[in-house]
Design an enzyme around this catalytic site. Structure first.
Site, PDB file in Angstrom:
ATOM      1  N   HIS A   4       0.886  -1.439  -0.338  1.00  0.00           N
ATOM      2  CA  HIS A   4      -0.073  -0.153   0.184  1.00  0.00           C
ATOM      3  C   HIS A   4       1.099   1.612   0.114  1.00  0.00           C
ATOM      4  CE1 HIS A   4      -3.021   2.729   2.250  1.00  0.00           C
ATOM      5  NE2 HIS A   4      -3.524   2.247   0.915  1.00  0.00           N
ATOM      6  N   HIS A  49      -1.719  10.541  -3.013  1.00  0.00           N
ATOM      7  CA  HIS A  49      -1.786  10.206  -2.648  1.00  0.00           C
ATOM      8  C   HIS A  49      -3.338  11.382  -2.126  1.00  0.00           C
ATOM      9  CE1 HIS A  49      -5.307   9.248   0.935  1.00  0.00           C
ATOM     10  NE2 HIS A  49      -5.804   8.124  -0.157  1.00  0.00           N
TER      11      HIS A  49
END
Length: 242
Positions: A4, A49
């Protein structure tokens, strides 16, 4: 095991989604890396992100308001900014799970992944952004369609199909979908179930669960038939489950 945003340990000085975090994940043995795509003011697709860079750098400006040069300078001592082009070319052994975070990034993502389609999965909570990236990849001459995961609409339809146990509705919900990427729960709603795993597999889709950092929980999910686990601790997961 899907790393991740790469691998960033508690004592590391580098941030997520950076050159250093991706290198760290691959060095630990990861093959699959999850990352996020946004676009700078001058149109360059970067791995980032959040909408703004504040959490990572302390600067409150949005990614979309920064030029590549400005963003690169902000990230220089935080692990190094990665553009999508550099990530794909610089880490040819990696397989990428790319979340299209902004509509403005969809065309660029699709164009850039076209030559690498066999090792890319295109994801987004927005089915519109996901489909736009896939269309751009085809327009750019991709020999195959990149893999893709369900957006929010497809996931909602899959949950409805699961609630009534309908294989027909599940196949319809997952038409054109390679992976169903979901959390175990969303608030009070239980998303992952044995029935959902079975129906997804019957429809030809893998099931990936995010974001799981507990080793015993990972083992339980694998035993239930989950195909992929998105984790912040790819190092521990690969050591325990590899």
């Amino acid at each position: 095991m899907i790393a991740h945003r790469g691998l960033t340990l508690p004592d590391d000085t580098h941030a997520e989604n950076t050159l250093a975090s991706v290198a760290s994940a691959l060095s630990a043995g990861a093959v699959y890396v999850e990352s996020d795509c946004r676009v700078t003011r001058d149109g360059v697709v970067v791995l980032f992100h959040d909408d703004t860079v504040e959490r990572v750098t302390g600067d409150p400006r949005p990614v979309a308001d920064l030029t590549l040069r400005e963003l690169d300078a902000l990230m220089e001592d935080r692990g190094g900014l990665l553009t999508l082009a550099t990530a794909l070319d610089g880490f040819p052994e990696a397989r990428w799970n790319l979340d299209v975070k902004a509509a403005a990034a969809a065309e660029g993502v699709g164009r850039l992944v076209a030559p690498h389609a066999e090792r890319v999965l295109v994801a987004s909570f927005s089915d519109e952004r996901r489909l736009a990236a896939l269309a751009a990849s085809a327009d750019a001459g991709a020999e195959i369609r990149p893999a893709t995961s369900a957006g929010r609409g497809a996931i909602t339809r899959m949950l409805a199909a699961t609630s009534v146990g309908s294989a027909r509705l599940a196949r319809r919900a997952l038409d054109g979908i390679d992976a169903l990427q979901v959390p175990e729960r969303s608030g009070r709603i239980r998303v992952l179930s044995d029935r959902l795993i079975r129906l997804a597999h019957d429809a030809g889709a893998e099931v990936h669960v995010w974001t799981v950092n507990d080793i015993e929980r990972m083992r339980e999910l694998v035993a239930r038939g989950v195909d992929g686990i998105v984790t912040d601790r790819a190092d521990l997961a690969l050591d325990a489950l590899g």
